[in-house]
Design a protein around this motif. Structure first.
Motif, PDB file in Angstrom:
ATOM      1  N   ALA A  26      -4.921   0.994  -0.973  1.00  0.00           N
ATOM      2  CA  ALA A  26      -4.948   0.750   0.241  1.00  0.00           C
ATOM      3  C   ALA A  26      -6.143   0.175   1.002  1.00  0.00           C
ATOM      4  N   TYR A  27      -7.253   0.337   0.355  1.00  0.00           N
ATOM      5  CA  TYR A  27      -8.447  -0.135   0.772  1.00  0.00           C
ATOM      6  C   TYR A  27      -8.385  -1.703   0.800  1.00  0.00           C
ATOM      7  N   VAL A  52      -0.961   8.739  -6.778  1.00  0.00           N
ATOM      8  CA  VAL A  52      -0.936   8.699  -5.113  1.00  0.00           C
ATOM      9  C   VAL A  52      -2.425   8.353  -5.038  1.00  0.00           C
ATOM     10  N   LEU A  53      -3.387   8.923  -5.850  1.00  0.00           N
ATOM     11  CA  LEU A  53      -4.848   8.535  -5.503  1.00  0.00           C
ATOM     12  C   LEU A  53      -5.082   7.180  -5.792  1.00  0.00           C
ATOM     13  N   SER A  96      -3.142   4.693  -4.995  1.00  0.00           N
ATOM     14  CA  SER A  96      -2.788   4.042  -3.998  1.00  0.00           C
ATOM     15  C   SER A  96      -3.478   4.151  -2.694  1.00  0.00           C
ATOM     16  N   VAL A  97      -4.143   5.051  -2.625  1.00  0.00           N
ATOM     17  CA  VAL A  97      -5.404   5.414  -1.503  1.00  0.00           C
ATOM     18  C   VAL A  97      -6.422   4.301  -1.805  1.00  0.00           C
ATOM     19  N   ALA A 136       0.689  -1.232   0.122  1.00  0.00           N
ATOM     20  CA  ALA A 136      -0.040   0.101   0.048  1.00  0.00           C
ATOM     21  C   ALA A 136       0.944   1.186  -0.029  1.00  0.00           C
ATOM     22  N   GLY A 137       2.160   0.947   0.452  1.00  0.00           N
ATOM     23  CA  GLY A 137       3.004   2.249   0.169  1.00  0.00           C
ATOM     24  C   GLY A 137       2.992   3.058   1.664  1.00  0.00           C
TER      25      GLY A 137
END
Lengths: 504, 473
Positions: free
Chosen positions: B413-414, B406-407, B409-410, B375-376
């Motif tokens: 992340a989920y 970056v978006l 990766s958000v 997820a970074g």
């Protein structure tokens, strides 16, 4: 080296990890492991706190510069170094973090019974990340600590939280993560403009106005969520309600300060023109936050949710103070942050005391607690009064200074903030009346025991701090007045330079 | 003729033949000895790679440089660890055949040839030598319909992409007059305008390579093949082969076609953005963890291509840093996937990990580290991987790509968090079987690397810098 003669900041930051290693190495029966984990965590955090007191005594209060600076090369190819240091703005937050952690561990002594070992590890890791974040003087380092906080907090809410913990944990994580990845882009942009990630060096660097605007918005995305400002505050009540008591304490006490700290550390000094440009927006959002969330708090049935909304309102005062750009406003904001850290933390602990006994946080379920638990009622009242900023308690000096600072900028803004104080008195007194006074409506309440010695131990330092901050605020204000004076002077210089260019 | 230059490949090829004989002749099951011999061959070949001098051989078909060495070491390491993971899994699933390690060896050999290719011909040869064993491996569980289906799908689509690529190569040859990388670079690097035929050829070659790295819109095969093929095989697909594919696309685009960067840049930018978005959103609804990993790879592809699309020295360096970090995260995650067995049967739903935080804390911790890293989230290695490709993208002004990155990766992340959530927040539905020692070894190694990469990033950065310097000269 530095004033202490040894790398004190690194020690304070990473000492909790030593405790983690010790806890990890314990083997055996679950009960033995749990008890070992509790004691190890407690002692580690106490030693860390004791060590961090060196900062209190050795910090030079007359100097606005960074102190106790440590530097190591880390990614020399990219100009990133391991740079730690504190100035007046950050030093007290380091102390706040190290002081609240042992109290949190003590507060979860009995209420956390499952996976104690993992819980204590999560808290110690969290402490490392919080302290590191306040000490970091390198952008990358700051970002790493800032983000890494998410991992332990996500687990704390998700594993040990209440019924809707999964939802709350996700919301907390994704909201904050979304804001901070935009900040990452802004950091990279500054990095290429200035060629460095060292914060003190970036302070010397002038960023063109067009770029400042974009960078400010990216920072705003991250810090506004973290503060949290209206309208991106909705994760906070959920996270607070579902988090275990100690999680709420850290969340309100320290994590909310990270956003305001970010504004003060990055947005204001690095982007003076954009900050000035966007200040009216911040005023509006802050006043809305203060008034609106106070009204929302008035309607809450859940004690934790009420205090959570009151946190949003208090943080609105803080952002307002920061963006007044004058000595009183910023000092008041810093003081309010500290006071809120202590007082709201203590209020969550007060709720925790009742919750541990009755397993409900509904205000209507209680009544007449003052007759059953007189000592508790006294403690609760003190913190309630501090929260409504009664003179003589911690809440007053900060909010007063912010209103004075805001008046100098715009009396209407000051009026908005003052309205918040009035409303604050309404909802806090309503909470206190509902819980402590009135007739004892339920029989099971009569069995409630008053504070235990452990709970006295948790509350007494907070009581002392609350009164000390209220009666003699100077001993805290003196830490940051030099730094704030420099900040204000630099801001004025940058603004007048910009307007001179505009005049040409 | 300077044939000693290719010593690593020669050693590997000869030991492959010898191991094949050693596997056939005895009458007993030779899987374990063969696996060990293949691991030995990897080790030997790796030693030769490290001592390989710079130079060119086989009439300009083969090149040895820092880039080739960097990538070959990664491929060999990935292949060896994936083989180690396969050992126990194949035995438990009744797939214990000595051919498996030999196939892995030949596929790895193909990758090494591909990485060292200095000519479109040797590139194609290496690619085919890689692909043929992979088709067989995907269908290795031949009595299982899903596995056969995966093999067939992979074969049909792989053949199509090879065909497209070959067509592109012939176009490039026809219009540029050479297939040699150095000469191509000379032809395309000049001031003369590049003929449309060459551009079409390049696009066809990119299509073929994008298929191999599973970039959108040539990603469709990935989730199906990942889901159908045996997990042990997927562990190899998702690690070593990905490194090989990245190496090939980087070698081709930055080498011979480096002069035509304006021509192919938009294509790669588009593929990168599309991969990041699709990888992030398509994975949300997955319940099968192998499919989840497939989509996760697609989104990682987007990040890798982002570094490539920037086309600068820093961008390529970012790609080369991304690759080993991804390799380690992916190997670690697959070591957990391989260990997902309950009552002797392989399970592959995300929900099967429920309560792992209690039943196997060490493995859950490892998996959590890999998920947070993918997820970074700093300070784990995955954050630095993403940082080093974001930096050049921002520097070169690719704001759209950086913001999408970056978006996305958000969003991703989920679903990484979902794995953590299942492991730690959900109640256990029964413990998994004890993990084999091979899994523990890989898990510990990759976990430590992922966790503590931030302490010692300098050696990897220096190696990547050297490799890029060799690549763009």
């Amino acid at each position: 080296m530095n004033a202490a003669g040894f790398p004190i900041l690194s020690l304070v930051t990473f000492l909790p990890l030593l405790g983690v290693l010790v806890i990890l190495s314990v083997r055996g029966e679950e009960a033995v492991v749990a008890s070992n984990a509790r004691w190890t965590a407690l002692w580690t955090s106490l030693v860390t706190f004791a060590l961090s007191l060196v900062l209190w005594f050795q910090f030079d209060r007359n100097s606005p510069d960074f102190q106790f600076v440590e530097r190591l090369d880390w990614l020399p190819d990219y100009g990133v170094s391991y740079l730690m240091g504190v100035d007046g703005v950050s030093v007290l937050f380091v102390l706040l973090s190290t002081a609240l952690t042992p109290l949190c561990i003590l507060a979860s002594w009995e209420s956390v019974q499952n996976r104690v070992r993992e819980y204590m590890i999560a808290f110690l890791v969290l402490e490392t990340m919080m302290v590191g974040m306040f000490c970091a003087l390198d952008f990358m380092l700051f970002y790493i600590f800032f983000e890494a906080v998410l991992i332990p907090m996500f687990l704390i809410i998700g594993v040990w939280g209440g019924a809707r913990r999964v939802y709350a944990a996700y919301k907390f994580f994704l909201y904050t993560f979304l804001g901070s990845v935009l900040m990452l882009l802004a950091i990279i942009a500054i990095w290429y403009q200035s060629g460095t990630t060292s914060i003190p060096e970036i302070y010397e660097f002038d960023i063109p106005f067009a770029m400042q605007v974009w960078i400010f918005l990216a920072f705003f995305a991250s810090f506004a969520v973290k503060v949290p400002m209206w309208p991106v505050h909705t994760w906070l009540p959920d996270a607070h309600v579902e988090a275990p008591t100690a999680g709420s304490v850290i969340l309100a006490g320290v994590l909310l300060k990270m956003g305001a700290y970010g504004f003060l550390r990055f947005s204001v000094p690095m982007l003076p023109d954009a900050s000035q440009y966007f200040a009216p927006m911040i005023y509006v959002l802050s006043v809305v936050a203060v008034v609106y969330t106070s009204l929302v708090a008035l309607a809450q049935q859940d004690m934790k949710k009420l205090i959570a909304y009151s946190s949003v309102a208090h943080m609105g005062i803080v952002t307002l103070g920061i963006f007044t750009f004058n000595q009183q406003g910023i000092e008041g904001a810093l003081f309010t942050m500290l006071a809120h850290g202590v007082v709201s933390g203590a209020l969550f602990l007060c709720v925790g005391v009742l919750y541990d006994r009755e397993h409900t946080r509904e205000i209507a379920r209680y009544g007449g607690v003052a007759k059953i638990m007189p000592a508790y009622a006294l403690v609760f009242m003190l913190f309630t009064m501090a929260s409504v900023a009664l003179p003589g308690t911690a809440g007053f000096p900060g909010e007063f200074l912010v209103i004075v600072g805001a008046w100098a900028v715009n009396p209407w803004v000051a009026l908005g903030a003052a309205t918040g104080m009035v409303l604050g008195a309404c909802y806090m007194l309503r909470l206190y009346r509902g819980v402590a006074f009135g007739r004892i409506t339920r029989d099971d309440l009569k069995r409630l025991l008053d504070l235990s010695p452990r709970e006295y131990a948790v509350f007494s330092p907070l009581i002392v701090l609350t009164l000390w901050m209220g009666v003699y605020p100077q001993s805290f204000l003196s830490f940051f007045s030099a730094t704030v004076a420099q900040l204000v002077a630099q801001h004025q210089a940058a603004i007048s330079a910009a307007s001179r260019f505009a005049g040409l | 003729m300077n044939w000693t230059l290719a010593l690593p490949e020669l050693v590997l090829a000869l030991s492959g033949l010898a191991i094949l004989v050693a596997g056939v002749l005895p009458r007993r099951d030779m899987t374990f000895p063969c696996t060990m011999m293949v691991l030995g061959a990897f080790l030997l070949s790796g030693a030769f790679v490290l001592t390989q001098p710079d130079g060119m051989g086989f009439g300009g078909q083969y090149i040895s440089d820092a880039f080739a060495r960097f990538m070959k070491v990664l491929v060999l390491a990935g292949a060896a660890l994936a083989l180690l993971l396969a050992l126990d899994w194949n035995r438990a699933e009744g797939l214990s055949r000595f051919e498996y390690p030999v196939l892995v060896l030949f596929a790895t050999l193909g990758m090494m040839v591909m990485i060292s290719a200095n000519d479109l011909m040797s590139l194609y040869l290496g690619l085919e030598l890689l692909s043929l064993p992979l088709y067989v491996m995907a269908a290795f569980h031949r009595d299982n319909a899903r596995s056969s289906e995966a093999g067939l799908k992979y074969f049909v689509l792989g053949a199509l992409s090879s065909g497209l690529m070959l067509y592109g190569m012939s176009l490039v040859y026809g219009f540029a007059g050479t297939t040699n990388f150095a000469q191509l670079a000379q032809v395309l690097g000049g001031t003369a305008p590049i003929s449309a035929g060459v551009v079409v050829g390049i696009v066809f070659i990119i299509t073929g390579l994008c298929f191999k790295v599973a970039a959108v819109p040539f990603h469709m095969w990935t989730p199906d093949v990942y889901e159908g093929a045996p997990t042990s095989v997927v562990a190899y697909f998702a690690t070593a082969t990905k490194v090989g594919a990245i190496a090939a696309i980087v070698r081709v685009l930055a080498g011979p076609f480096g002069g035509a960067v304006d021509q192919w840049q938009q294509v790669i930018v588009l593929a990168s953005i599309a991969s990041m978005i699709l990888g992030a959103f398509a994975a949300i609804g997955q319940t099968n963890i192998k499919r989840l990993m497939a989509y996760s790879w697609i989104s990682h592809t987007g990040f890798v291509l982002m570094g490539l699309a920037v086309g600068t020295e820093a961008g390529l360096r970012g790609v080369l840093i991304y690759t080993p970090i991804y390799l380690m995260m992916s190997l670690g995650a697959f070591s957990v996937l391989v260990a997902m067995r309950r009552n002797g049967h392989a399970v592959e739903n995300i929900q099967d990990l429920a309560g792992l935080g209690r039943t196997d804390p060490a493995m859950a911790l490892g998996m959590a580290i890999f998920m947070f890293a993918m997820a970074g989230i700093p300070p784990l290695s995955g954050f630095f991987a993403k940082l080093y490709v974001l930096l050049p993208a921002v520097e070169a002004g690719f704001w759209l790509m950086a913001v999408v990155a970056v978006l996305s990766s958000v969003v991703s992340a989920y679903y990484y968090l979902r794995v953590v959530k299942v492991m730690y927040f959900d109640a256990s539905t029964g413990a998994l079987d004890a993990r084999p020692s091979g899994v523990s070894f890989v898990l510990a190694g990759t976990g430590l690397f992922t966790m503590f990469f931030f302490l010692m990033p300098a050696p990897l950065l220096a190696a990547a810098r050297q490799a890029v310097a060799a690549l763009i000269g």
